[in-house]
Design a protein around this motif. Structure first.
Motif, PDB file in Angstrom:
ATOM      1  N   ILE A   1      -8.493  -1.955  -2.525  1.00 18.45           N
ATOM      2  CA  ILE A   1      -8.216  -3.151  -1.733  1.00 18.45           C
ATOM      3  C   ILE A   1      -9.369  -4.146  -1.900  1.00 18.45           C
ATOM      4  CG2 ILE A   1      -6.730  -2.061  -0.014  1.00 18.45           C
ATOM      5  CD1 ILE A   1      -9.101  -1.643   1.783  1.00 18.45           C
TER       6      ILE A   1
ATOM      7  N   SER B   1       0.833  -1.203   0.000  1.00 19.02           N
ATOM      8  CA  SER B   1       0.000   0.000   0.000  1.00 19.02           C
ATOM      9  C   SER B   1       0.868   1.253   0.000  1.00 19.02           C
ATOM     10  CB  SER B   1      -0.896  -0.003   1.236  1.00 19.02           C
ATOM     11  OG  SER B   1      -1.545   1.251   1.383  1.00 19.02           O
TER      12      SER B   1
ATOM     13  N   TRP C   1      -6.574   4.105  -2.997  1.00 19.60           N
ATOM     14  CA  TRP C   1      -5.888   2.822  -3.138  1.00 19.60           C
ATOM     15  C   TRP C   1      -6.919   1.696  -3.025  1.00 19.60           C
ATOM     16  CZ3 TRP C   1      -1.765   0.469  -4.806  1.00 19.60           C
ATOM     17  CH2 TRP C   1      -1.388  -0.787  -4.313  1.00 19.60           C
TER      18      TRP C   1
END
Length: 327
Positions: A319, A282, A317
């Motif tokens: 996920i 990440s 981001w």
């Protein structure tokens, strides 16, 4: 004495007086310099998270509490000041002057009344005994936490010598600040349109050493604020204190209609710092930001008979949480 001569004498006296005021304590004017003012000028800044070479001057810092310690780590003095407006040219002038080596620790923010500073006794209390705590209920906290910063001298401890013979002198001590609290902005998608929900964070991070390190504490709950639900979407935010890896802070979503927890994961390792779909690290870092925009996508899982998280986004981001048999 005519008026012209009197006028010139008055002008000369006024000029000399002005020069004395401007020049202050100087050897050319005073034989005894021991009473000349001495002290420390403190300045404050934060290092840009995006560019470590850039200094920032957060508007949120409006008050400071400066704690000074002697060579043995005992508290010497506390200096408090309100009404700060940081800038590159701003400094807080104080009369702190102590022959010897002093170290400083600073707590700053816009509302330090949210913190409980333990009883500190100059000359007696040591650094190890000083605790700062977030004011909360016995087992919960709800509401906004104004930005809180902890700082220390950029150049380490300050050594002041006997300067009584030098006249007025002020040391320069720049303080580097670091923010220790965080704002979590939540958007939950795909929930049951007819159900109600709560979001909360469970942690044990309300107590700190004077250096800003998390101290021993009991578990408690941060409750969400400004919670709104429209159709299948829920939004809310939670302010929390310092986040660290390895502490098992829990992010919990509960369906209050059924009374079941539909999400309970480690906030740091399994949400904020969770790797990408293919195992990529990440880009999020706990030391690179204090605002986290967290979106969680829910869907109905026929296998469990409840709504579960399948994917999410943390500060852009992507996920993935699990594969489910969706309906």
């Amino acid at each position: 004495m005519n008026h012209r001569v009197l006028y010139r004498l008055t002008a000369i006296v006024s000029f000399v007086t002005a020069c004395l005021l401007i020049s202050g304590c100087k050897k050319i004017i005073y034989d005894d310099l021991s009473q000349c003012p001495q002290g420390v000028d403190f300045s404050f800044y934060e290092v840009s998270l995006a560019d470590p070479a850039k200094k920032l001057y957060p508007e949120a810092v409006k008050e400071v509490r400066i704690f000074a310690f002697d060579e043995q780590g005992r508290l010497v003095r506390e200096i408090s000041q309100n009404g700060l407006k940081l800038s590159e040219d701003y400094y807080l002038r104080t009369d702190y002057y102590r022959v010897g080596t002093s170290d400083f620790l600073v707590w700053a923010g816009s509302d330090l009344s949210q913190l409980d500073f333990s009883q500190f006794v100059p000359g007696k209390t040591t650094r190890a005994e000083m605790i700062v705590a977030l004011k909360r209920q016995a087992d919960s906290f709800k509401g906004a936490i104004a930005p809180i910063y902890v700082g220390e001298p950029e150049n380490g401890p300050l050594t002041q010598e006997d300067r009584s013979h030098k006249g007025t002198f002020y040391d320069k001590v720049p303080i580097r600040l670091k923010q220790i609290n965080n704002r979590l902005n939540f958007t939950l998608l795909g929930l049951h349109p007819g159900h109600t929900y709560t979001i909360q964070v469970e942690d044990n991070n309300s107590r700190y050493t004077i250096e800003g390190k998390i101290d021993k504490d009991g578990r408690f709950i941060y409750y969400s604020s400004d919670l709104k639900k429209e159709g299948t979407t829920l939004t809310a935010w939670i302010d929390v204190m310092k986040l660290e890896e390895g502490r098992n802070a829990r992010l919990i979503v509960t369906d209050t209609t059924t009374g079941k927890e539909i999400f309970n994961e480690n906030l740091v390792e399994d949400v904020i710092l969770k790797p990408g779909p293919n195992g990529q690290s990440s880009p999020n870092r706990l030391d690179k930001g204090h605002i986290y925009d967290i979106t969680l996508q829910f869907d109905y899982d026929k296998g469990t008979g409840s709504y579960v998280v399948v994917s999410g986004i943390v500060n852009k981001w992507n996920i993935v949480f699990r594969k489910v048999e969706l309906n």
